[in-house]
Motif scaffolding. Structure first.
Motif, mmCIF file in Angstrom:
data_model
loop_
_atom_site.group_PDB
_atom_site.id
_atom_site.type_symbol
_atom_site.label_atom_id
_atom_site.label_comp_id
_atom_site.label_asym_id
_atom_site.label_seq_id
_atom_site.Cartn_x
_atom_site.Cartn_y
_atom_site.Cartn_z
ATOM 1 N N ASP A 86 -3.993 7.148 11.672
ATOM 2 C CA ASP A 86 -4.871 5.969 11.844
ATOM 3 C C ASP A 86 -5.075 5.599 13.316
ATOM 4 O OD1 ASP A 86 -2.235 4.961 12.033
ATOM 5 O OD2 ASP A 86 -2.624 3.174 10.810
ATOM 6 N N ARG A 132 0.829 -1.217 0.000
ATOM 7 C CA ARG A 132 0.000 0.000 0.000
ATOM 8 C C ARG A 132 0.857 1.257 0.000
ATOM 9 N NH1 ARG A 132 2.599 2.090 3.102
ATOM 10 N NH2 ARG A 132 2.605 2.215 5.358
ATOM 11 N N TYR A 173 8.580 4.858 16.467
ATOM 12 C CA TYR A 173 7.154 4.830 16.129
ATOM 13 C C TYR A 173 6.318 4.781 17.411
ATOM 14 C CZ TYR A 173 2.785 3.472 13.876
ATOM 15 O OH TYR A 173 1.467 3.441 13.447
ATOM 16 N N LEU A 229 -4.143 0.590 11.894
ATOM 17 C CA LEU A 229 -4.774 -0.395 11.008
ATOM 18 C C LEU A 229 -4.530 -0.129 9.521
ATOM 19 C CD1 LEU A 229 -8.510 -1.187 11.906
ATOM 20 C CD2 LEU A 229 -6.699 -2.799 11.388
ATOM 21 N N LEU A 230 -3.892 1.016 9.234
ATOM 22 C CA LEU A 230 -3.813 1.476 7.846
ATOM 23 C C LEU A 230 -3.301 0.432 6.855
ATOM 24 C CD1 LEU A 230 -3.798 3.721 5.679
ATOM 25 C CD2 LEU A 230 -1.481 4.256 6.414
ATOM 26 N N GLY A 254 -2.291 11.698 5.302
ATOM 27 C CA GLY A 254 -2.855 11.193 6.560
ATOM 28 C C GLY A 254 -1.810 10.375 7.304
ATOM 29 N N GLY A 273 4.138 6.587 4.943
ATOM 30 C CA GLY A 273 4.228 5.500 5.916
ATOM 31 C C GLY A 273 4.809 5.997 7.225
ATOM 32 N N GLY A 274 5.347 5.078 7.992
ATOM 33 C CA GLY A 274 5.813 5.398 9.345
ATOM 34 C C GLY A 274 6.871 6.492 9.397
ATOM 35 N N SER A 334 1.521 -0.241 15.800
ATOM 36 C CA SER A 334 1.009 0.390 14.580
ATOM 37 C C SER A 334 -0.508 0.412 14.550
ATOM 38 C CB SER A 334 1.532 -0.375 13.363
ATOM 39 O OG SER A 334 1.274 -1.745 13.541
HETATM 40 C C1 GLA Z 1 2.980 2.631 9.491
HETATM 41 C C2 GLA Z 1 1.944 1.967 10.367
HETATM 42 C C3 GLA Z 1 0.537 2.487 10.042
HETATM 43 C C4 GLA Z 1 0.487 4.011 10.067
HETATM 44 C C5 GLA Z 1 1.641 4.598 9.258
HETATM 45 C C6 GLA Z 1 1.761 6.091 9.431
HETATM 46 O O1 GLA Z 1 2.803 2.269 8.161
HETATM 47 O O2 GLA Z 1 1.983 0.580 10.211
HETATM 48 O O3 GLA Z 1 -0.394 1.942 10.943
HETATM 49 O O4 GLA Z 1 0.472 4.495 11.376
HETATM 50 O O5 GLA Z 1 2.897 4.041 9.631
HETATM 51 O O6 GLA Z 1 0.626 6.738 8.948
#
Ligand code: GLA
Length: 384
Positions: free
Chosen positions: A34, A25, A219, A167-168, A30, A333-334, A165
């Motif tokens: 999440d 993904r 994170y 759910l994204l 955003g 992402g993260g 983390s």
């Molecule tokens: C990682 C996490 C997601 C989300 C993104 C930042 O991918 O696994 O759950 O928090 O970072 O948006």
């Protein structure tokens, strides 16, 4: 998928009982919203992970990764054994999460194949969890809703691997739609709508090829900061539960009630939620330039407020402002390394990617990998 099934058959001598595909993904806008129950615009990519299995007697599970040739195994009779240092930890984790939810499972022989780049920020681990989840449930005659399947994958990361983390990743891998982005609400845990990609534009992913070695702990610390900010906000505005409920004005009112660091973390999340909603409005009006501007703003906020960028990611985004063809770029992402996403005119994309990669190499000495992305469908089972 056909070649994969054939490889499975020649390795194990039988056809699999179930097989599934789940994509990687991209987070479009955003960032870190999440787990604050906010909004995200994301999409699934064509790059996918394939997983197939056939049940066997006993409790031993064997897994071959066709990419590396690695043969791994774990024993369901030893659920508490520490996670392995290889990809089998995601599969064992998924089995345990599904068993916790009621699946009855024996040992199995399984195989993995994947085109999702590893550890780059395209959620290769979520793709594996989801592909394994879909195939395991089919093989062991168990079912969960798609959202609960995503939660099981999240459980692997949260409980089994210690990464807090949201759910994204699993959610986007399941709900992605071909040639579209999905606007998701992580309070109601649903896709609110799909949003078409602007016509004539492509998403170019450029990997910085560098990752902080403290990614997971950083994170988790960011998540803690967000929770601290949310608690302070609830004391002032009792109706607010998470940072998703907070407006800029409310946050500003509380500025002297929190440390500067916690304030900036909250500012990032509140800003990101606003940018996601704003981006959909802009795209509806056909304002692609405005949409791209939000990508740059998002990155700036990551750099200054959330501090989840790196000099390499910053440099890639800086290049996006000078190399022709790009309307916006940001980390995706993260953070703390990994990839950047760039919104680029399709006809300019190959040359754009080459020029950015060349300039990046000149400055850092690193050869960046890039992909001109195709946006694909979410996870699916293979019908034999
Ligand atoms: C990682 C996490 C997601 C989300 C993104 C930042 O991918 O696994 O759950 O928090 O970072 O948006």
């Amino acid at each position: 998928m056909k070649d994969f099934i054939e490889k499975f058959r020649s390795h194990y001598g039988v056809l699999p009982a179930a097989a599934a595909r789940a994509p990687g993904r991209l987070e479009i806008l955003g960032n870190h919203t999440d787990y604050n129950e906010g909004f995200v615009l994301s999409c699934a990519v064509e790059q996918s992970t394939f997983f197939a299995l056939v049940p066997v007697e006993g409790t031993v599970c064997k897994v071959i990764d066709f990419r590396s040739g690695d043969q791994m195994s774990f024993d369901l009779g030893e659920p508490d054994a520490p996670p392995a240092r290889n990809g089998s930890k995601y599969i064992k984790g998924m089995v345990l999460e599904l068993m916790k939810r009621g699946m009855k499972c024996s040992g199995f022989n399984a195989a993995i194949e994947s085109t999702v780049p590893l550890s780059a920020g395209m959620s290769s681990s979520a793709a594996l969890e989801v592909a394994a989840g879909f195939a395991l449930m089919k093989a062991f005659d168990f079912s969960l809703s798609p959202a609960d399947t995503a939660r099981a994958g999240q459980g692997v990361e949260n409980i089994y691997l210690g990464l807090k983390s949201g759910l994204l990743d699993q959610f986007s891998s399941i709900f992605g739609k071909k040639n579209a982005m999905i606007l998701s609400d992580f309070r109601s845990v649903e896709v609110l709508r799909t949003v078409s990609l602007p016509e004539g534009y492509s998403i170019v992913v450029i990997n910085s090829m560098k990752k902080h070695n403290l990614v997971d702990s950083e994170y988790n610390v960011r998540r803690q900061d967000c929770e601290e900010a949310a608690q302070i906000m609830t004391q002032i505005f009792p109706d607010s539960k998470t940072l998703r409920d907070i407006s800029w004005e409310q946050l500003n009112c509380a500025r002297d009630r929190m440390s500067d660091r916690v304030f900036r973390r909250a500012l990032h999340v509140v800003g990101e939620c606003t940018r996601v909603i704003e981006s959909v409005r802009l795209l509806e009006k056909g304002d692609v330039a405005g949409f791209g501007k939000l990508w740059f703003e998002s990155h700036e906020s990551s750099k200054v407020n959330f501090e989840n960028s790196t000099p390499e990611l910053d440099y890639l985004v800086e290049l996006a402002k000078s190399v022709p063809g790009c309307l916006g770029a940001r980390l995706s992402g993260g953070g703390f390394g990994g990839i950047t996403v760039h919104l680029v005119k399709t006809e300019a994309a190959p040359e754009y990617a080459e020029r950015v990669a060349a300039a990046y190499k000149l400055k850092t000495g690193i050869q960046a990998e890039y992909i001109i992305c195709s946006v694909g469908n979410g996870a699916e089972l293979y019908n034999f």
